[in-house]
Design a protein around this motif. Structure first.
Motif, PDB file in Angstrom:
ATOM      1  N   CYS A 164       0.843  -1.207   0.000  1.00 22.17           N
ATOM      2  CA  CYS A 164       0.000   0.000   0.000  1.00 22.17           C
ATOM      3  C   CYS A 164       0.878   1.257   0.000  1.00 22.17           C
ATOM      4  CB  CYS A 164      -0.926   0.013   1.220  1.00 22.17           C
ATOM      5  SG  CYS A 164      -2.254  -1.200   1.091  1.00 22.17           S
ATOM      6  N   ARG A 165       1.939   1.242   0.786  1.00 21.43           N
ATOM      7  CA  ARG A 165       2.817   2.427   0.839  1.00 21.43           C
ATOM      8  C   ARG A 165       3.466   2.672  -0.523  1.00 21.43           C
ATOM      9  NH1 ARG A 165       7.245   1.933   5.053  1.00 21.43           N
ATOM     10  NH2 ARG A 165       7.590   4.136   4.606  1.00 21.43           N
ATOM     11  N   GLU A 168       0.864   3.932  -3.036  1.00 19.18           N
ATOM     12  CA  GLU A 168       0.509   5.328  -2.751  1.00 19.18           C
ATOM     13  C   GLU A 168       1.632   6.257  -3.232  1.00 19.18           C
ATOM     14  OE1 GLU A 168      -0.648   6.057   1.283  1.00 19.18           O
ATOM     15  OE2 GLU A 168      -0.769   8.236   0.966  1.00 19.18           O
ATOM     16  N   LYS A 172       1.334   9.159  -6.099  1.00 13.78           N
ATOM     17  CA  LYS A 172       1.671  10.562  -5.786  1.00 13.78           C
ATOM     18  C   LYS A 172       2.762  11.078  -6.724  1.00 13.78           C
ATOM     19  CE  LYS A 172       0.329  11.454  -1.052  1.00 13.78           C
ATOM     20  NZ  LYS A 172       0.650  10.692   0.166  1.00 13.78           N
ATOM     21  N   ARG A 202      -7.722   1.041   0.676  1.00 10.30           N
ATOM     22  CA  ARG A 202      -6.755   1.666   1.582  1.00 10.30           C
ATOM     23  C   ARG A 202      -5.876   2.754   0.972  1.00 10.30           C
ATOM     24  NH1 ARG A 202      -3.548  -2.882   4.769  1.00 10.30           N
ATOM     25  NH2 ARG A 202      -2.243  -1.065   5.062  1.00 10.30           N
ATOM     26  N   VAL A 203      -5.701   2.734  -0.350  1.00 11.29           N
ATOM     27  CA  VAL A 203      -4.707   3.672  -0.913  1.00 11.29           C
ATOM     28  C   VAL A 203      -5.396   4.918  -1.481  1.00 11.29           C
ATOM     29  CG1 VAL A 203      -2.910   3.976  -2.655  1.00 11.29           C
ATOM     30  CG2 VAL A 203      -3.142   1.781  -1.452  1.00 11.29           C
ATOM     31  N   PRO A 204      -5.062   6.084  -0.933  1.00 11.31           N
ATOM     32  CA  PRO A 204      -5.654   7.309  -1.481  1.00 11.31           C
ATOM     33  C   PRO A 204      -5.259   7.462  -2.954  1.00 11.31           C
ATOM     34  CG  PRO A 204      -4.399   7.759   0.547  1.00 11.31           C
ATOM     35  CD  PRO A 204      -4.135   6.339   0.180  1.00 11.31           C
ATOM     36  N   ALA A 206      -6.236   5.565  -5.407  1.00  8.83           N
ATOM     37  CA  ALA A 206      -6.306   4.313  -6.189  1.00  8.83           C
ATOM     38  C   ALA A 206      -7.519   4.324  -7.126  1.00  8.83           C
ATOM     39  CB  ALA A 206      -6.359   3.111  -5.259  1.00  8.83           C
TER      40      ALA A 206
END
Ligand code: KIV
Ligand code: ZN
Length: 525
Positions: A164-165, A168, A172, A202-204, A206
């Motif tokens: 996820c990190r 993300e 970005k 969970r991922v902004p 996505a």
């Protein structure tokens, strides 16, 4: 799910599946499947005609040959997005950008491993350094194009929080497609689908990018995993023709496309694949690489629509739907039909080629193919579509060869000694040689070796009939090995020995191309 705005595709509706074909990269990477520039160009054009959205044309930094192929495909294609793979380093990304410069629509696809195993042993990097490499690589790639794809190699075995990190961070930094590969073909459908559900939850951001699935077939689950991912919201699928690819291969394009079409009720999503071109494209790939698909291969195997059992034939006669869930015509299988005769002219021949789906064929290749067709029509009572396809594919893939077949005269039979007199055109100069051997094939291959000395060993010699009957064309595959490099050559002719010579010569030409390709540290993918 909502509509997504994508730099190359504009508004992408929630039910639209983008088909990303990697036959020329992941497929070509597997042993024995390498193609030269002309072969890749021919395949790329066929993929465009098939309606593929993105064509991964190669790995530009891998070798000068790969760079040239990506560049040539970028120059040629007008419709599909042309893509090059790149590791996360600047040199890789720069090479991809340089090779893609002429493309009308381009994508840089950059990747790095994210699983604990790969980070520790393959990359020998700490997770934080990998995360930084994600940001740096995507940021750098965005300087060359708005269409940037980022892949988490070994994504299916990556720890969820870290995945996820990374995703993300890639979004970005400007990635517009996020691809999760099941690099080692380890995932099972529910678990693979759950990765995408997790990313969407969970991922902004996505929901603003295209999520993509890239599956390998080590457990025979590549297509099942890909379909499960589509159900979980994936809008891009990565696949290859005939399912070729590293080890057990990649998800097969034809299976995904037909599953979506045939089971639209279960998976309400559409691709832009022109399904009636599937069989043609599959056969072209088999001709170029020398690897036929297994007879029972779904969609494109020669038995995929054959009904042998009496009880099935009876059902089929009463209603085709009893045993057929899609029509053979819908994927491009046509009943063998009498096509042309020995009195047919060049215009009729050209017309037939158009019907068979050949676009532009160079004048030289057309002339050579026409001459061979005339000889074939003389030798064979009936000429079928399959004969024309074998002959033209044979001619097109050889159009740029350095060594070309001219003539062969063979003495065979039980009295011996078996002898071959062979003429070859080597870079424009016709030379001839005579050799004896243990049988006519051996004598022919020895004559080739006399005219064009080389160290390669013969690893495979295989003969198939293109159609039925004793006057059928023979299609021969020859595999050569030189210093661990494998190449397959193909030849077709009504004379099995001529087909054998052509196949051997084709393999030799491929070997020469391979010698020129100086691969760097083997790209992991
Ligand atoms: O299988 C894999 O992980 C790959 C990536 C480079 C996309 O081919
Ligand atoms: Zn792969």
């Amino acid at each position: 799910m909502t509509t997504i705005t994508h730099p190359s595709f504009g508004e992408v509706a929630p039910d639209r599946v983008i088909v990303f074909d990697t036959t020329l990269r992941d497929g070509e990477q597997s042993p024995g499947f390498s193609m030269n520039l002309e072969e890749k160009l021919r395949m790329a054009e066929a993929l465009e005609d098939l309606g593929v959205d993105v064509i991964e044309a190669g790995f530009a930094i891998a070798s000068p040959g790969d760079f040239a192929s990506v560049q040539a495909i970028a120059e040629k294609l007008q419709g599909a997005v042309v893509c090059s793979l790149a590791r996360s380093g600047r040199a890789d990304i720069q090479a991809a950008a340089d090779a893609l410069k002429p493309a009308r629509r381009k994508r840089i696809h950059t990747f790095i491993s994210t699983s604990p195993l790969h980070m520790k042993y393959k990359l020998q990097m700490e997770p934080e350094a990998v995360l930084q490499a994600v940001i740096d690589s995507v940021t750098f790639a965005r300087q060359f194009t708005d269409d940037v794809e980022w892949s988490a190699e070994d994504g299916s075995r990556t720890e969820p929080d870290f995945l996820c990190r990374c995703v993300e961070a890639a979004i970005k930094a400007g990635a517009t497609t996020i691809n999760i590969p099941d690099t080692v073909g380890y995932a099972v459908p529910e678990e693979f689908a759950a990765i995408f559900t997790m990313l969407r939850e969970r991922v902004p951001g996505a929901d603003k990018v295209i999520l993509s699935a890239h599956c390998h077939n080590d457990l025979g689950l590549a297509v099942a995993n890909t379909l499960a991912a589509i159900k979980a919201g994936v809008r891009q699928v990565e696949c290859t023709i005939n399912g070729i690819g590293e080890r057990a291969g990649n998800a097969a394009l034809e299976e995904i496309a037909m599953a979506l079409k045939t089971r639209h009720d279960a998976m309400p999503a559409d691709s832009a694949i022109v399904t009636r071109n599937i069989v043609r494209t599959s056969k072209l790939l088999a001709t170029i690489t020398g690897f036929d698909v297994q007879p029972n291969k779904a969609i494109v195997g020669r038995n995929a629509f054959a009904h042998e059992a009496g009880i099935h034939q009876d059902g089929m006669l009463k209603h085709a739907g009893t045993y057929e869930i899609m029509t053979p015509e819908s994927v491009g299988w046509a009943k063998s039909s009498l096509v042309l005769g020995k009195h047919s002219g060049r215009a009729a021949f050209r017309d037939k080629l158009k019907q068979l789906g050949y676009g532009e064929i160079g004048d030289n290749a057309l002339n050579d193919a026409f001459q061979r067709f005339k000889r074939l029509a003389d030798a064979k009572k009936v000429v079928f579509d399959e004969d024309i396809v074998a002959l033209v594919d044979d001619e097109v893939v050889r159009a740029h060869d350095h060594v070309r077949f001219v003539s062969l005269d063979v003495h065979a039979g039980s009295k011996g000694p078996q002898r071959a007199v062979l003429e070859l055109d080597i870079d424009g100069e016709v030379r001839s040689a005579e050799s004896t051997g243990d049988g006519p094939v051996d004598a022919t291959f020895k004559a080739i070796r006399m005219l064009f000395p080389h160290e390669a060993d013969l690893k495979l010699y295989q003969v198939h009939a293109v159609t039925e009957g004793t006057d059928a064309q023979a299609k021969v595959t020859v595999r050569l090995e030189e210093k661990g490099k494998l190449v397959d050559g193909q030849g077709a002719d009504t004379d099995t020995l001529v087909a054998s010579a052509r196949a051997y010569i084709h393999a030799l030409n491929k070997l020469m191309v391979k010698r020129l390709r100086t691969a760097p540290a083997a790209p992991a993918a």
